[in-house]
Design a protein around this motif. Structure first.
Motif, PDB file in Angstrom:
ATOM      1  N   LEU A 120     -16.410 -42.321  76.451  1.00 19.50           N
ATOM      2  CA  LEU A 120     -16.962 -42.368  77.805  1.00 19.50           C
ATOM      3  C   LEU A 120     -17.725 -43.680  77.948  1.00 19.50           C
ATOM      4  O   LEU A 120     -18.604 -43.983  77.146  1.00 19.50           O
ATOM      5  CB  LEU A 120     -17.873 -41.174  78.067  1.00 19.50           C
ATOM      6  CG  LEU A 120     -18.275 -40.983  79.531  1.00 19.50           C
ATOM      7  CD1 LEU A 120     -18.395 -39.507  79.882  1.00 19.50           C
ATOM      8  CD2 LEU A 120     -19.569 -41.715  79.887  1.00 19.50           C
ATOM      9  N   TRP A 121     -17.359 -44.436  78.980  1.00 15.56           N
ATOM     10  CA  TRP A 121     -17.894 -45.782  79.207  1.00 15.56           C
ATOM     11  C   TRP A 121     -18.724 -45.763  80.482  1.00 15.56           C
ATOM     12  O   TRP A 121     -18.234 -45.402  81.555  1.00 15.56           O
ATOM     13  CB  TRP A 121     -16.729 -46.761  79.342  1.00 15.56           C
ATOM     14  CG  TRP A 121     -17.099 -48.167  79.665  1.00 15.56           C
ATOM     15  CD1 TRP A 121     -17.374 -48.681  80.900  1.00 15.56           C
ATOM     16  CD2 TRP A 121     -17.209 -49.265  78.749  1.00 15.56           C
ATOM     17  NE1 TRP A 121     -17.650 -50.027  80.810  1.00 15.56           N
ATOM     18  CE2 TRP A 121     -17.555 -50.408  79.499  1.00 15.56           C
ATOM     19  CE3 TRP A 121     -17.034 -49.394  77.363  1.00 15.56           C
ATOM     20  CZ2 TRP A 121     -17.740 -51.662  78.915  1.00 15.56           C
ATOM     21  CZ3 TRP A 121     -17.213 -50.625  76.787  1.00 15.56           C
ATOM     22  CH2 TRP A 121     -17.558 -51.755  77.549  1.00 15.56           C
ATOM     23  N   ALA A 122     -20.009 -46.145  80.382  1.00 14.27           N
ATOM     24  CA  ALA A 122     -20.889 -46.154  81.555  1.00 14.27           C
ATOM     25  C   ALA A 122     -21.747 -47.415  81.505  1.00 14.27           C
ATOM     26  O   ALA A 122     -22.630 -47.535  80.649  1.00 14.27           O
ATOM     27  CB  ALA A 122     -21.771 -44.910  81.578  1.00 14.27           C
ATOM     28  N   ASN A 123     -21.501 -48.323  82.414  1.00 13.40           N
ATOM     29  CA  ASN A 123     -22.154 -49.628  82.380  1.00 13.40           C
ATOM     30  C   ASN A 123     -23.216 -49.759  83.473  1.00 13.40           C
ATOM     31  O   ASN A 123     -22.933 -49.536  84.649  1.00 13.40           O
ATOM     32  CB  ASN A 123     -21.099 -50.741  82.552  1.00 13.40           C
ATOM     33  CG  ASN A 123     -21.699 -52.124  82.445  1.00 13.40           C
ATOM     34  OD1 ASN A 123     -22.367 -52.453  81.472  1.00 13.40           O
ATOM     35  ND2 ASN A 123     -21.461 -52.958  83.456  1.00 13.40           N
ATOM     36  N   MET A 124     -24.437 -50.102  83.072  1.00 13.74           N
ATOM     37  CA  MET A 124     -25.531 -50.472  83.986  1.00 13.74           C
ATOM     38  C   MET A 124     -25.794 -49.396  85.051  1.00 13.74           C
ATOM     39  O   MET A 124     -25.924 -49.682  86.235  1.00 13.74           O
ATOM     40  CB  MET A 124     -25.223 -51.806  84.636  1.00 13.74           C
ATOM     41  CG  MET A 124     -25.180 -52.970  83.657  1.00 13.74           C
ATOM     42  SD  MET A 124     -26.787 -53.398  82.966  1.00 13.74           S
ATOM     43  CE  MET A 124     -27.441 -54.454  84.265  1.00 13.74           C
ATOM     44  N   LEU A 125     -25.875 -48.155  84.592  1.00 17.06           N
ATOM     45  CA  LEU A 125     -26.068 -47.027  85.501  1.00 17.06           C
ATOM     46  C   LEU A 125     -27.308 -46.213  85.168  1.00 17.06           C
ATOM     47  O   LEU A 125     -28.044 -45.789  86.062  1.00 17.06           O
ATOM     48  CB  LEU A 125     -24.827 -46.120  85.456  1.00 17.06           C
ATOM     49  CG  LEU A 125     -24.908 -44.783  86.192  1.00 17.06           C
ATOM     50  CD1 LEU A 125     -24.966 -45.014  87.706  1.00 17.06           C
ATOM     51  CD2 LEU A 125     -23.716 -43.905  85.847  1.00 17.06           C
ATOM     52  N   LEU A 126     -27.559 -46.002  83.897  1.00 23.79           N
ATOM     53  CA  LEU A 126     -28.529 -45.003  83.463  1.00 23.79           C
ATOM     54  C   LEU A 126     -29.946 -45.307  83.930  1.00 23.79           C
ATOM     55  O   LEU A 126     -30.739 -44.389  84.169  1.00 23.79           O
ATOM     56  CB  LEU A 126     -28.492 -44.907  81.930  1.00 23.79           C
ATOM     57  CG  LEU A 126     -29.004 -43.622  81.269  1.00 23.79           C
ATOM     58  CD1 LEU A 126     -28.360 -42.385  81.861  1.00 23.79           C
ATOM     59  CD2 LEU A 126     -28.771 -43.683  79.775  1.00 23.79           C
ATOM     60  N   HIS A 127     -30.303 -46.586  84.092  1.00 25.80           N
ATOM     61  CA  HIS A 127     -31.678 -46.934  84.449  1.00 25.80           C
ATOM     62  C   HIS A 127     -32.045 -46.579  85.888  1.00 25.80           C
ATOM     63  O   HIS A 127     -33.215 -46.668  86.263  1.00 25.80           O
ATOM     64  CB  HIS A 127     -31.943 -48.429  84.200  1.00 25.80           C
ATOM     65  CG  HIS A 127     -31.009 -49.327  84.939  1.00 25.80           C
ATOM     66  ND1 HIS A 127     -29.842 -49.802  84.396  1.00 25.80           N
ATOM     67  CD2 HIS A 127     -31.075 -49.843  86.193  1.00 25.80           C
ATOM     68  CE1 HIS A 127     -29.237 -50.578  85.274  1.00 25.80           C
ATOM     69  NE2 HIS A 127     -29.958 -50.610  86.367  1.00 25.80           N
ATOM     70  N   THR A 128     -31.063 -46.204  86.717  1.00 25.28           N
ATOM     71  CA  THR A 128     -31.358 -45.800  88.092  1.00 25.28           C
ATOM     72  C   THR A 128     -31.267 -44.287  88.276  1.00 25.28           C
ATOM     73  O   THR A 128     -31.431 -43.805  89.396  1.00 25.28           O
ATOM     74  CB  THR A 128     -30.394 -46.481  89.086  1.00 25.28           C
ATOM     75  OG1 THR A 128     -29.045 -46.104  88.777  1.00 25.28           O
ATOM     76  CG2 THR A 128     -30.524 -47.992  89.014  1.00 25.28           C
ATOM     77  N   ALA A 129     -31.020 -43.544  87.192  1.00 25.33           N
ATOM     78  CA  ALA A 129     -30.888 -42.093  87.286  1.00 25.33           C
ATOM     79  C   ALA A 129     -32.257 -41.438  87.306  1.00 25.33           C
ATOM     80  O   ALA A 129     -33.105 -41.708  86.450  1.00 25.33           O
ATOM     81  CB  ALA A 129     -30.067 -41.562  86.109  1.00 25.33           C
ATOM     82  N   ALA A 130     -32.495 -40.550  88.277  1.00 29.46           N
ATOM     83  CA  ALA A 130     -33.774 -39.852  88.362  1.00 29.46           C
ATOM     84  C   ALA A 130     -33.911 -38.811  87.253  1.00 29.46           C
ATOM     85  O   ALA A 130     -35.017 -38.455  86.860  1.00 29.46           O
ATOM     86  CB  ALA A 130     -33.921 -39.190  89.730  1.00 29.46           C
ATOM     87  N   ASP A 131     -32.779 -38.316  86.742  1.00 31.62           N
ATOM     88  CA  ASP A 131     -32.791 -37.332  85.649  1.00 31.62           C
ATOM     89  C   ASP A 131     -31.775 -37.779  84.599  1.00 31.62           C
ATOM     90  O   ASP A 131     -30.686 -37.216  84.483  1.00 31.62           O
ATOM     91  CB  ASP A 131     -32.450 -35.945  86.181  1.00 31.62           C
ATOM     92  CG  ASP A 131     -32.632 -34.844  85.142  1.00 31.62           C
ATOM     93  OD1 ASP A 131     -32.921 -35.175  83.971  1.00 31.62           O
ATOM     94  OD2 ASP A 131     -32.474 -33.666  85.485  1.00 31.62           O
ATOM     95  N   PRO A 132     -32.098 -38.814  83.836  1.00 27.25           N
ATOM     96  CA  PRO A 132     -31.117 -39.351  82.887  1.00 27.25           C
ATOM     97  C   PRO A 132     -30.730 -38.385  81.781  1.00 27.25           C
ATOM     98  O   PRO A 132     -29.615 -38.429  81.287  1.00 27.25           O
ATOM     99  CB  PRO A 132     -31.825 -40.587  82.327  1.00 27.25           C
ATOM    100  CG  PRO A 132     -33.279 -40.329  82.532  1.00 27.25           C
ATOM    101  CD  PRO A 132     -33.373 -39.548  83.805  1.00 27.25           C
ATOM    102  N   GLN A 133     -31.651 -37.488  81.387  1.00 26.88           N
ATOM    103  CA  GLN A 133     -31.332 -36.523  80.331  1.00 26.88           C
ATOM    104  C   GLN A 133     -30.154 -35.646  80.745  1.00 26.88           C
ATOM    105  O   GLN A 133     -29.221 -35.421  79.973  1.00 26.88           O
ATOM    106  CB  GLN A 133     -32.540 -35.660  80.020  1.00 26.88           C
ATOM    107  CG  GLN A 133     -32.352 -34.717  78.838  1.00 26.88           C
ATOM    108  CD  GLN A 133     -32.549 -35.397  77.500  1.00 26.88           C
ATOM    109  OE1 GLN A 133     -33.638 -35.852  77.209  1.00 26.88           O
ATOM    110  NE2 GLN A 133     -31.512 -35.460  76.686  1.00 26.88           N
ATOM    111  N   THR A 134     -30.177 -35.171  81.985  1.00 22.77           N
ATOM    112  CA  THR A 134     -29.073 -34.342  82.481  1.00 22.77           C
ATOM    113  C   THR A 134     -27.782 -35.132  82.545  1.00 22.77           C
ATOM    114  O   THR A 134     -26.697 -34.611  82.220  1.00 22.77           O
ATOM    115  CB  THR A 134     -29.418 -33.774  83.871  1.00 22.77           C
ATOM    116  OG1 THR A 134     -30.527 -32.872  83.742  1.00 22.77           O
ATOM    117  CG2 THR A 134     -28.242 -33.027  84.472  1.00 22.77           C
TER     118      THR A 134
END
Length: 302
Positions: A120-134
């Motif tokens: 699974l490839w996810a680029n430059m996304l996680l830092h804008t997630a309000a609930d990154p753990q989920t």
């Protein structure tokens, strides 16, 4: 399971930005994706199935590089926002008359099924997630056992020059705080991943004018801090900001250009074989049971 949510992200603003962001990858996203795909040289076994999680903002040029790297691998594209999903279908899907439809592996635009992909490839996304753990837990569910995630995000030292200027002027936070790479590693482990490998680098860009620097920042994102200025800023405030940037910018080159730092965090982790903690009553999913039955048995005597 309770989650420790990022303390400085307004979830409503984060959702709005996720829905409203342009259907185009900023230059920095493509550059980071290119650097991240070079890390795939470390992976010995190529994936048979992989998922590109939100590629339109993550980088369509990078998607092409990944397809060239794994031409025989089935690809699932996940784009939850309608506008960007349409762009993904238009630019990444192949028509019946194109040779690419009849060569190599297939591509579908859909949400990946649980336990369906090797990478699974996810680029430059996680830092804008309000609930990154989920979000990380969703990635874990999508992966097969022994599959792995590759992701990147902005780190704490990003745009430090802008934060310093705002602090000097008493304007409050210039943006929300970004998560440290060690905390990302902890989140991966708490979500069920194993052997997380985290590293970071700093990329410094220079801009000829304050106006060009602000344009770049607006393409990259928004201020999602809950304590950000509540209303809309006027033209007078923007003119003042540009003036202060020209006068007080912390990292100004001898030729007058403004330097801006981005800390890039890279993460990689595997989904391990499921382990069952035996209790008086235990339950195991059918998927996990199948994975456990495939494990080699230890026939040695104790």
């Amino acid at each position: 399971m309770s989650h420790a949510l990022p303390p400085t992200i307004d979830p409503v603003a984060a959702h709005h930005w996720h829905q409203a962001a342009e259907a185009e990858a900023p230059w920095l996203h493509e550059e980071v994706a290119n650097r991240m795909q070079l890390r795939l040289d470390w992976i010995v076994k190529p994936p048979q199935n992989w998922c590109h999680w939100e590629p339109v903002r993550g980088g369509l040029q990078a998607h092409k590089l990944l397809r060239e790297r794994y031409p025989q691998a089935e690809c699932t594209i996940y784009e939850p926002v309608e506008q960007r999903r349409a762009v993904a279908e238009e630019k990444l899907g192949s028509r019946w008359w194109q040779l690419s439809r009849w060569k190599g592996a297939g591509l579908q635009v859909a949400e990946p099924a649980d336990g369906s992909v090797d990478m699974l490839w996810a680029n430059m996304l996680l830092h804008t997630a309000a609930d990154p753990q989920t979000l990380i837990e969703r990635w874990h569910k999508a992966l097969k056992t022994d599959g792995y995630v590759m992701f990147s995000a902005l780190g704490p030292d990003t745009v430090m020059q802008l934060h310093r200027l705002y602090a000097d002027l008493g304007w409050g936070p210039a943006g929300h705080a970004f998560t440290d790479m060690h905390d990302w590693g902890d989140m991966l482990v708490h979500s069920g991943f194993a052997e997380p490998v985290m590293d970071m680098e700093r990329i410094t860009l220079t801009f000829a004018t304050p106006e060009r620097l602000l344009q770049e920042l607006r393409e990259l994102g928004r201020n999602l801090h809950p304590a950000r200025f509540a209303g809309l800023r006027g033209r007078a405030w923007k003119a003042q900001l540009l003036q202060k940037m020209a006068e007080k910018w912390a990292d100004k080159q001898p030729d007058g250009q403004l330097s801006l730092t981005f800390e890039i965090v890279y993460g990689h982790a595997y989904k391990p074989q499921p382990k069952v903690r035996l209790e008086s009553s235990s339950s195991v999913s059918l998927q996990d049971m199948k994975a456990m039955l495939k494990q080699p048995r230890n026939t040695g005597l104790r």
